[in-house]
Enzyme design. Structure first.
Site, mmCIF file in Angstrom:
data_model
loop_
_atom_site.group_PDB
_atom_site.id
_atom_site.type_symbol
_atom_site.label_atom_id
_atom_site.label_comp_id
_atom_site.label_asym_id
_atom_site.label_seq_id
_atom_site.Cartn_x
_atom_site.Cartn_y
_atom_site.Cartn_z
ATOM 1 N N ALA A 68 0.866 -1.177 0.000
ATOM 2 C CA ALA A 68 0.000 0.000 0.000
ATOM 3 C C ALA A 68 0.905 1.230 0.000
ATOM 4 O O ALA A 68 2.072 1.147 0.393
ATOM 5 C CB ALA A 68 -0.898 -0.023 1.227
ATOM 6 N N GLY A 111 0.693 -5.003 0.997
ATOM 7 C CA GLY A 111 -0.494 -5.027 0.143
ATOM 8 C C GLY A 111 -0.231 -5.662 -1.212
ATOM 9 O O GLY A 111 -1.151 -6.196 -1.844
#
Ligand code: HXC
Length: 262
Positions: A68, A111
């Site tokens: 992320a 992520g």
């Protein structure tokens, strides 16, 4: 009219296959909210396109995705995250009916690892590195990593990854069952293999492929008795399709099946 994207490249290397490439090279494909919005949109369009049989998702040689976007996240408060249900939109990938194949080279961290785990098949280049380094940032995985890894590689290995943040190699990921296989060396090899696999799947009955994906995924949600019952019922249902009639007739007549996806 195809939508224009800033953070991804979408192409059609075969009439039956869509290739989505994450394209934020300067940030090692960090998954910003803008990138994820585009990714969800492109995947949804491909999923709803009747001529598409399978989707390949890839990054660059250096990074599938390094996680992320930390710079975007760093000033977030609990109130922001909770009120706006931060990362909720990441779940949309799980609702796609067509198979998604991840072709992973380089870093698949945080992520990025979780994004690969949301796909149906993961192929890895020998350069692939998987890990959940969130612990080094004072947080934990938030895109499903702790749950999906625990189901795939068990408690002890998941705990080690999540609590130490150490990366594992493509080879280890293959031995642990995270990836279906590691392909040969060479630039672009993993995408080539993923496209070949996607084309192979796209040549089958789309209805049978959708059913296959649905029942395998049910194994993660249901207990064995429920799962077996679900599989059997879906199997029975396929006898109502033209593709079952065609597939079995073609076998008996020693010819190649011409599926109509009906
Ligand atoms: C924002 C990132 C980034 C990220 C890399 N970059 N990863 N930006 N978010 N996750 C940026 C760097 O800041 C840098 O920008 C550029 O990409 C190149 O990265 P470098 O660090 O210079 O490259 P390198 O030295 O080769 O190191 C590669 C790396 C390292 C080991 C992958 O970038 C790294 O550790 N990245 C973070 C990995 C991580 O912690 N991921 C988990 C994120 S948290 P500039 O502008 O300096 O050139 C997460 C939470 C998930 O994913 C929970 C919900 C999904």
């Amino acid at each position: 009219e195809a939508p224009q994207y800033e953070n991804i490249l979408v192409s059609r290397p075969d009439p039956s296959v869509v290739l989505v490439q994450l394209n934020r090279p300067k940030a090692l494909n960090a998954l910003s909210s803008g990138l994820f919005k585009e990714l969800n949109e492109a995947l949804k369009i491909a999923d709803e396109d009747g001529s598409v049989g399978a989707i390949v998702l890839t990054g660059s040689e250096k990074a599938f995705a390094a996680g992320a976007d930390i710079k975007e996240m760093k000033d977030k408060t609990f109130s922001d995250a909770y009120k706006n249900n931060f990362l909720e939109s990441w779940g949309e990938i799980g609702r796609l009916r067509k198979p998604v194949i991840a072709a992973v080279s380089g870093y698949a961290l945080g992520g990025g690892c979780e994004l690969a785990l949301m796909c149906d098949i993961i192929l890895a280049s020998p350069t692939a590195k998987f890990g959940q380094p969130e612990i080094n940032l004072g947080v934990i995985p938030g895109g499903g990593g702790s749950q999906r890894l625990a189901k795939v590689i068990g408690k002890s290995r998941t705990m080690e990854l999540v609590l130490t943040g150490r990366n594992i190699s493509a080879k280890e990921a293959e031995n642990w069952g995270i990836v279906s296989r590691v392909v040969g060396e060479g630039e672009g090899e993993v995408v080539k293999e993923a496209l070949t696999t996607a084309k192979l799947i796209a040549g089958k009955s789309q209805i049978a492929v959708q059913a296959g994906k649905e029942v395998v995924n049910a194994a993660y949600d249901l207990n064995l008795a429920e799962g077996l019952r679900f599989e059997r019922r879906i199997f029975h249902g396929l006898f109502a399709t033209n593709d079952q009639k065609e597939g079995m007739a073609a076998f008996a007549e020693k010819r190649k099946a011409q599926f109509t996806h009906s």
